[in-house]
Design a protein around this motif. Sequence first.
Motif, mmCIF file in Angstrom:
data_model
loop_
_atom_site.group_PDB
_atom_site.id
_atom_site.type_symbol
_atom_site.label_atom_id
_atom_site.label_comp_id
_atom_site.label_asym_id
_atom_site.label_seq_id
_atom_site.Cartn_x
_atom_site.Cartn_y
_atom_site.Cartn_z
ATOM 1 N N ALA A 185 -22.633 -36.579 -39.198
ATOM 2 C CA ALA A 185 -21.351 -37.240 -39.459
ATOM 3 C C ALA A 185 -20.323 -36.281 -40.043
ATOM 4 O O ALA A 185 -19.119 -36.406 -39.777
ATOM 5 C CB ALA A 185 -21.554 -38.427 -40.399
ATOM 6 N N ILE A 186 -20.774 -35.310 -40.840
ATOM 7 C CA ILE A 186 -19.826 -34.376 -41.465
ATOM 8 C C ILE A 186 -19.676 -33.087 -40.657
ATOM 9 O O ILE A 186 -18.984 -32.172 -41.083
ATOM 10 C CB ILE A 186 -20.249 -34.039 -42.913
ATOM 11 N N GLY A 187 -20.311 -33.023 -39.479
ATOM 12 C CA GLY A 187 -20.203 -31.824 -38.647
ATOM 13 C C GLY A 187 -20.873 -30.613 -39.255
ATOM 14 O O GLY A 187 -20.385 -29.484 -39.133
ATOM 15 N N PHE A 188 -22.016 -30.827 -39.908
ATOM 16 C CA PHE A 188 -22.692 -29.745 -40.625
ATOM 17 C C PHE A 188 -23.143 -28.632 -39.694
ATOM 18 O O PHE A 188 -23.019 -27.448 -40.013
ATOM 19 C CB PHE A 188 -23.894 -30.312 -41.387
ATOM 20 N N PHE A 189 -23.675 -28.987 -38.531
ATOM 21 C CA PHE A 189 -24.177 -27.970 -37.609
ATOM 22 C C PHE A 189 -23.041 -27.435 -36.745
ATOM 23 O O PHE A 189 -22.139 -28.169 -36.346
ATOM 24 C CB PHE A 189 -25.290 -28.538 -36.730
ATOM 25 N N GLU A 190 -23.092 -26.134 -36.474
ATOM 26 C CA GLU A 190 -22.086 -25.489 -35.638
ATOM 27 C C GLU A 190 -22.776 -24.816 -34.464
ATOM 28 O O GLU A 190 -23.678 -23.989 -34.645
ATOM 29 C CB GLU A 190 -21.295 -24.465 -36.453
ATOM 30 N N ASP A 191 -22.352 -25.162 -33.258
ATOM 31 C CA ASP A 191 -22.913 -24.591 -32.041
ATOM 32 C C ASP A 191 -22.122 -23.350 -31.645
ATOM 33 O O ASP A 191 -20.893 -23.403 -31.507
ATOM 34 C CB ASP A 191 -22.892 -25.620 -30.910
ATOM 35 N N ALA A 219 -8.238 -26.229 -48.428
ATOM 36 C CA ALA A 219 -7.264 -25.281 -47.893
ATOM 37 C C ALA A 219 -7.892 -24.104 -47.156
ATOM 38 O O ALA A 219 -7.287 -23.563 -46.236
ATOM 39 C CB ALA A 219 -6.370 -24.757 -49.022
ATOM 40 N N THR A 220 -9.083 -23.683 -47.562
ATOM 41 C CA THR A 220 -9.680 -22.473 -46.976
ATOM 42 C C THR A 220 -11.122 -22.736 -46.552
ATOM 43 O O THR A 220 -12.050 -22.147 -47.097
ATOM 44 C CB THR A 220 -9.642 -21.305 -47.989
ATOM 45 N N PRO A 221 -11.336 -23.620 -45.588
ATOM 46 C CA PRO A 221 -12.717 -23.934 -45.191
ATOM 47 C C PRO A 221 -13.403 -22.744 -44.532
ATOM 48 O O PRO A 221 -12.756 -21.922 -43.871
ATOM 49 C CB PRO A 221 -12.534 -25.087 -44.200
ATOM 50 N N GLY A 222 -14.712 -22.667 -44.714
ATOM 51 C CA GLY A 222 -15.497 -21.641 -44.045
ATOM 52 C C GLY A 222 -15.961 -22.116 -42.682
ATOM 53 O O GLY A 222 -15.837 -23.295 -42.334
ATOM 54 N N LYS A 223 -16.522 -21.203 -41.928
ATOM 55 C CA LYS A 223 -17.085 -21.534 -40.625
ATOM 56 C C LYS A 223 -18.023 -20.404 -40.206
ATOM 57 O O LYS A 223 -17.966 -19.303 -40.754
ATOM 58 C CB LYS A 223 -15.985 -21.702 -39.570
ATOM 59 N N VAL A 224 -18.877 -20.692 -39.237
ATOM 60 C CA VAL A 224 -19.714 -19.645 -38.658
ATOM 61 C C VAL A 224 -18.816 -18.832 -37.730
ATOM 62 O O VAL A 224 -18.284 -19.355 -36.752
ATOM 63 C CB VAL A 224 -20.901 -20.242 -37.892
ATOM 64 N N HIS A 225 -18.635 -17.555 -38.045
ATOM 65 C CA HIS A 225 -17.652 -16.743 -37.333
ATOM 66 C C HIS A 225 -18.222 -16.013 -36.121
ATOM 67 O O HIS A 225 -17.542 -15.154 -35.556
ATOM 68 C CB HIS A 225 -17.010 -15.744 -38.295
#
Length: 386
Positions: A323-329, A348-354
Amino acid sequence: MAGIRVIDLTSVVFGPYATQIMADMGAEVIKVEPPAGDNTRWITEGPVPGMGGIYVNVNRGKRGVMLDLRQEQDKQTLQKLIATADVFIHSMRGSAIRKLGFDYESVRALRPDIVYTNCYGYSRRGPEGDKPAYDDTIQAECGIPYVQGLMNGEPGYVATIMADKVAGLHALYATMMALFHRERTGEGQEVEVTMFEAMSSFMLVEHANGAMFSPPTTPAHYHRAVEKNRRPYKTRDGYVAALVYNDKHWNAFMEAIQPEWASDEFSTLEKRAKQIGRVYGLLGETFLTRTTQEWLDTLQALHIPCAPLRSTDDLFDNDQLNAIGFFEDVETAQGPVRFPGVPTWFSATPGKVHGPAPMLGEDNAEVLAELEENAEAIAEDAHASK
């Protein structure tokens, strides 16, 4: 952390976990590996050799450079990289990094304001400062198998590489604190983070207990945590985790489920804590009387903390996480990878798998070309200023 360049000479999990989080938060992390590669490439399964699951996870979003630091030319390449960096982090023993010529004093000569983070097993300030360490040996040193033995009757490791990951988080926050200091003052510094000291601090949060006082009032363990009956409760058809603990939860459970326990003997948290083994035993007998789902429905209605017993595989199909989009494909050269994502949230500065983890030496040509361009630009600026 956009705009921060990290030169990462760490391996296995302790250091790479710290720098993985930096990469998730936007830092440019350049992972420097020897010709044999990080050992973690080979210890778990992956779609191709050298890209095992643990390696791919804790090195995601990094650029990969292979350098043989026994060779002078490759040493010079690393020196050039350091001159462009904000952070230098390594997990070699102190004697090894000094022998290669990349101790703090040598690195500071290349970049005076650098944050230099040492990831060691034991502090150099003690007699075991150059002793090698792995998760299992540090678990043993800091008392984890001992307290597991108090609970289970036999010493045992916990089934996760806790020491590596806890120390990695310490390395992350320590490096960030040093960067914050540099931001305010312009001053770099050397940081030391060790597995043994980090885990000793971690374990003694609760297990110091009465041993902190003089004279000690209890042995150094938290009795509730090591109670043998502290485990998921067996139900008629499975298991459920529940904590009928504070007075509010206890009174709600007593009123709805066990009114006969309404005695002064169990009336306060303090009284229950002194006989927690007996309390857990009584609860264990009670939980055998219903199914797991019946207990979950009942406990949730009473606002008592509870959860079903899940496997680690279940996490990949969890309603809350999805629901919170925890996994990133992420698409990689080896196929799609479903990464566990950033566990913290920023407005303001969310992280992500880059991006994916690098193949061994994948970015050598690109990084070397950038260094050459940088050297040419510096030379042009110097010529123009004359």
